[in-house]
Design a protein around this motif. Structure first.
Motif, PDB file in Angstrom:
ATOM      1  N   LYS A   1      57.906 -12.162 -32.229  1.00 36.29           N
ATOM      2  CA  LYS A   1      58.107 -12.636 -30.854  1.00 36.29           C
ATOM      3  C   LYS A   1      57.730 -11.564 -29.835  1.00 36.29           C
ATOM      4  CE  LYS A   1      59.763 -16.761 -31.523  1.00 36.29           C
ATOM      5  NZ  LYS A   1      59.103 -17.940 -30.981  1.00 36.29           N
ATOM      6  N   LEU A   2      58.070 -10.303 -30.127  1.00 32.18           N
ATOM      7  CA  LEU A   2      57.743  -9.218 -29.194  1.00 32.18           C
ATOM      8  C   LEU A   2      56.236  -8.994 -29.115  1.00 32.18           C
ATOM      9  CD1 LEU A   2      60.610  -6.658 -29.919  1.00 32.18           C
ATOM     10  CD2 LEU A   2      60.374  -8.200 -27.959  1.00 32.18           C
TER      11      LEU A   2
ATOM     12  N   ASP B   1      64.308 -12.735 -21.949  1.00 32.44           N
ATOM     13  CA  ASP B   1      65.577 -13.423 -22.197  1.00 32.44           C
ATOM     14  C   ASP B   1      65.426 -14.507 -23.261  1.00 32.44           C
ATOM     15  OD1 ASP B   1      66.991 -11.866 -20.418  1.00 32.44           O
ATOM     16  OD2 ASP B   1      66.844 -13.300 -18.767  1.00 32.44           O
ATOM     17  N   SER B   2      64.284 -15.166 -23.279  1.00 35.18           N
ATOM     18  CA  SER B   2      64.070 -16.237 -24.259  1.00 35.18           C
ATOM     19  C   SER B   2      64.131 -15.688 -25.692  1.00 35.18           C
ATOM     20  CB  SER B   2      62.725 -16.932 -24.020  1.00 35.18           C
ATOM     21  OG  SER B   2      61.658 -16.011 -24.147  1.00 35.18           O
ATOM     22  N   VAL B   3      63.628 -14.485 -25.890  1.00 35.11           N
ATOM     23  CA  VAL B   3      63.664 -13.863 -27.214  1.00 35.11           C
ATOM     24  C   VAL B   3      65.107 -13.491 -27.579  1.00 35.11           C
ATOM     25  CG1 VAL B   3      62.905 -11.867 -28.579  1.00 35.11           C
ATOM     26  CG2 VAL B   3      61.289 -13.030 -27.059  1.00 35.11           C
ATOM     27  N   LYS B   4      65.826 -12.923 -26.613  1.00 37.39           N
ATOM     28  CA  LYS B   4      67.225 -12.571 -26.841  1.00 37.39           C
ATOM     29  C   LYS B   4      68.040 -13.808 -27.186  1.00 37.39           C
ATOM     30  CE  LYS B   4      67.124  -8.731 -23.549  1.00 37.39           C
ATOM     31  NZ  LYS B   4      67.635  -8.254 -22.254  1.00 37.39           N
ATOM     32  N   LYS B   5      67.828 -14.899 -26.426  1.00 40.35           N
ATOM     33  CA  LYS B   5      68.570 -16.132 -26.654  1.00 40.35           C
ATOM     34  C   LYS B   5      68.269 -16.727 -28.025  1.00 40.35           C
ATOM     35  CE  LYS B   5      69.068 -17.413 -21.818  1.00 40.35           C
ATOM     36  NZ  LYS B   5      68.553 -18.220 -20.713  1.00 40.35           N
ATOM     37  N   GLU B   6      67.007 -16.706 -28.411  1.00 41.11           N
ATOM     38  CA  GLU B   6      66.643 -17.264 -29.719  1.00 41.11           C
ATOM     39  C   GLU B   6      67.299 -16.479 -30.852  1.00 41.11           C
ATOM     40  OE1 GLU B   6      62.784 -18.460 -32.453  1.00 41.11           O
ATOM     41  OE2 GLU B   6      62.460 -17.867 -30.369  1.00 41.11           O
ATOM     42  N   LEU B   7      67.273 -15.164 -30.758  1.00 41.51           N
ATOM     43  CA  LEU B   7      67.920 -14.349 -31.792  1.00 41.51           C
ATOM     44  C   LEU B   7      69.424 -14.602 -31.823  1.00 41.51           C
ATOM     45  CD1 LEU B   7      66.118 -10.909 -31.649  1.00 41.51           C
ATOM     46  CD2 LEU B   7      66.236 -12.450 -33.584  1.00 41.51           C
ATOM     47  N   LEU B   8      70.039 -14.680 -30.673  1.00 43.52           N
ATOM     48  CA  LEU B   8      71.467 -14.935 -30.598  1.00 43.52           C
ATOM     49  C   LEU B   8      71.809 -16.292 -31.211  1.00 43.52           C
ATOM     50  CD1 LEU B   8      74.132 -13.758 -29.686  1.00 43.52           C
ATOM     51  CD2 LEU B   8      73.740 -14.715 -27.425  1.00 43.52           C
ATOM     52  N   GLN B   9      70.999 -17.302 -30.939  1.00 42.27           N
ATOM     53  CA  GLN B   9      71.215 -18.628 -31.527  1.00 42.27           C
ATOM     54  C   GLN B   9      71.113 -18.570 -33.048  1.00 42.27           C
ATOM     55  OE1 GLN B   9      68.216 -20.905 -29.440  1.00 42.27           O
ATOM     56  NE2 GLN B   9      69.726 -21.803 -28.047  1.00 42.27           N
ATOM     57  N   ARG B  10      70.113 -17.847 -33.536  1.00 40.30           N
ATOM     58  CA  ARG B  10      69.938 -17.727 -34.995  1.00 40.30           C
ATOM     59  C   ARG B  10      71.134 -17.017 -35.629  1.00 40.30           C
ATOM     60  NH1 ARG B  10      64.352 -17.901 -37.080  1.00 40.30           N
ATOM     61  NH2 ARG B  10      65.314 -17.126 -38.968  1.00 40.30           N
ATOM     62  N   ILE B  11      71.631 -15.971 -34.978  1.00 36.58           N
ATOM     63  CA  ILE B  11      72.779 -15.233 -35.510  1.00 36.58           C
ATOM     64  C   ILE B  11      74.026 -16.117 -35.488  1.00 36.58           C
ATOM     65  CG2 ILE B  11      74.340 -13.278 -35.110  1.00 36.58           C
ATOM     66  CD1 ILE B  11      71.813 -11.762 -34.065  1.00 36.58           C
TER      67      ILE B  11
ATOM     68  N   CYS C   1      54.673 -12.005 -27.060  1.00 35.16           N
ATOM     69  CA  CYS C   1      54.890 -12.014 -25.600  1.00 35.16           C
ATOM     70  C   CYS C   1      54.282 -10.791 -24.914  1.00 35.16           C
ATOM     71  CB  CYS C   1      56.380 -12.120 -25.281  1.00 35.16           C
ATOM     72  SG  CYS C   1      57.319 -10.619 -25.595  1.00 35.16           S
ATOM     73  N   GLY C   2      53.649  -9.903 -25.665  1.00 38.00           N
ATOM     74  CA  GLY C   2      52.987  -8.755 -25.064  1.00 38.00           C
ATOM     75  C   GLY C   2      53.875  -7.531 -24.887  1.00 38.00           C
ATOM     76  N   TRP C   3      55.115  -7.610 -25.364  1.00 32.09           N
ATOM     77  CA  TRP C   3      56.055  -6.491 -25.233  1.00 32.09           C
ATOM     78  C   TRP C   3      55.527  -5.233 -25.921  1.00 32.09           C
ATOM     79  CZ3 TRP C   3      58.744  -3.483 -28.718  1.00 32.09           C
ATOM     80  CH2 TRP C   3      59.817  -2.736 -28.211  1.00 32.09           C
ATOM     81  N   LYS C   4      54.993  -5.430 -27.105  1.00 28.49           N
ATOM     82  CA  LYS C   4      54.486  -4.289 -27.880  1.00 28.49           C
ATOM     83  C   LYS C   4      53.379  -3.557 -27.108  1.00 28.49           C
ATOM     84  CE  LYS C   4      52.768  -3.374 -32.538  1.00 28.49           C
ATOM     85  NZ  LYS C   4      52.330  -3.992 -33.793  1.00 28.49           N
ATOM     86  N   ASP C   5      52.488  -4.307 -26.502  1.00 29.14           N
ATOM     87  CA  ASP C   5      51.404  -3.705 -25.720  1.00 29.14           C
ATOM     88  C   ASP C   5      51.945  -2.993 -24.481  1.00 29.14           C
ATOM     89  OD1 ASP C   5      49.468  -4.618 -27.509  1.00 29.14           O
ATOM     90  OD2 ASP C   5      49.187  -6.501 -26.416  1.00 29.14           O
ATOM     91  N   GLN C   6      52.964  -3.590 -23.844  1.00 24.39           N
ATOM     92  CA  GLN C   6      53.577  -2.956 -22.679  1.00 24.39           C
ATOM     93  C   GLN C   6      54.218  -1.617 -23.073  1.00 24.39           C
ATOM     94  OE1 GLN C   6      56.061  -6.448 -21.659  1.00 24.39           O
ATOM     95  NE2 GLN C   6      55.290  -6.194 -19.581  1.00 24.39           N
ATOM     96  N   MET C   7      54.865  -1.597 -24.215  1.00 24.75           N
ATOM     97  CA  MET C   7      55.523  -0.372 -24.660  1.00 24.75           C
ATOM     98  C   MET C   7      54.493   0.699 -25.041  1.00 24.75           C
ATOM     99  SD  MET C   7      58.544  -0.919 -23.980  1.00 24.75           S
ATOM    100  CE  MET C   7      59.006   0.718 -24.450  1.00 24.75           C
ATOM    101  N   LYS C   8      53.422   0.264 -25.645  1.00 24.80           N
ATOM    102  CA  LYS C   8      52.359   1.207 -25.992  1.00 24.80           C
ATOM    103  C   LYS C   8      51.789   1.834 -24.726  1.00 24.80           C
ATOM    104  CE  LYS C   8      49.517  -0.031 -29.259  1.00 24.80           C
ATOM    105  NZ  LYS C   8      48.387  -0.654 -30.009  1.00 24.80           N
TER     106      LYS C   8
END
Length: 95
Positions: free
Chosen positions: A31-32, A76-86, A35-42
């Motif tokens: 998911k990260l 937030d969508s990624v956080k919510k999805e993980l929280l739902q799965r947990i 959504c481009g998070w990995k590229d932003q962090m790089k």
């Protein structure tokens, strides 16, 4: 160990034993990336290295510098999805 710490350790153990922890980590990784998070962090890491100079930055320095921004950039969508799965996992494995 207080009650909260025991509960947390128990949940962590159950997630690990069932393999759900690894599945959640893989989902998060995908998911990260998606959504481009990995590229932003790089890019953020490159910026810090450019500002301070390669010789003056340790991995620890880099982690300390980019971690707060990295956490803030997780959608937030990624956080919510993980929280739902947990939550679903906990409901299914409640004992």
């Amino acid at each position: 160990m207080n009650k909260e710490a025991r509960i947390k350790a128990s949940i962590n153990q159950k997630l690990t034993e069932t393999g759900e922890r690894d599945r959640l980590k893989e989902l998060l990784r995908a998911k990260l990336t998606e959504c481009g998070w990995k590229d932003q962090m790089k890019a953020q890491c490159k910026e810090v290295i450019k500002e301070k100079g390669l010789e003056h930055v340790t991995v620890e320095d880099l982690v300390v510098e980019v971690t707060p921004k990295g956490r803030a950039l997780v959608p937030d969508s990624v956080k919510k999805e993980l929280l739902q799965r947990i939550r679903a996992f906990l409901t299914q494995h409640a004992s």
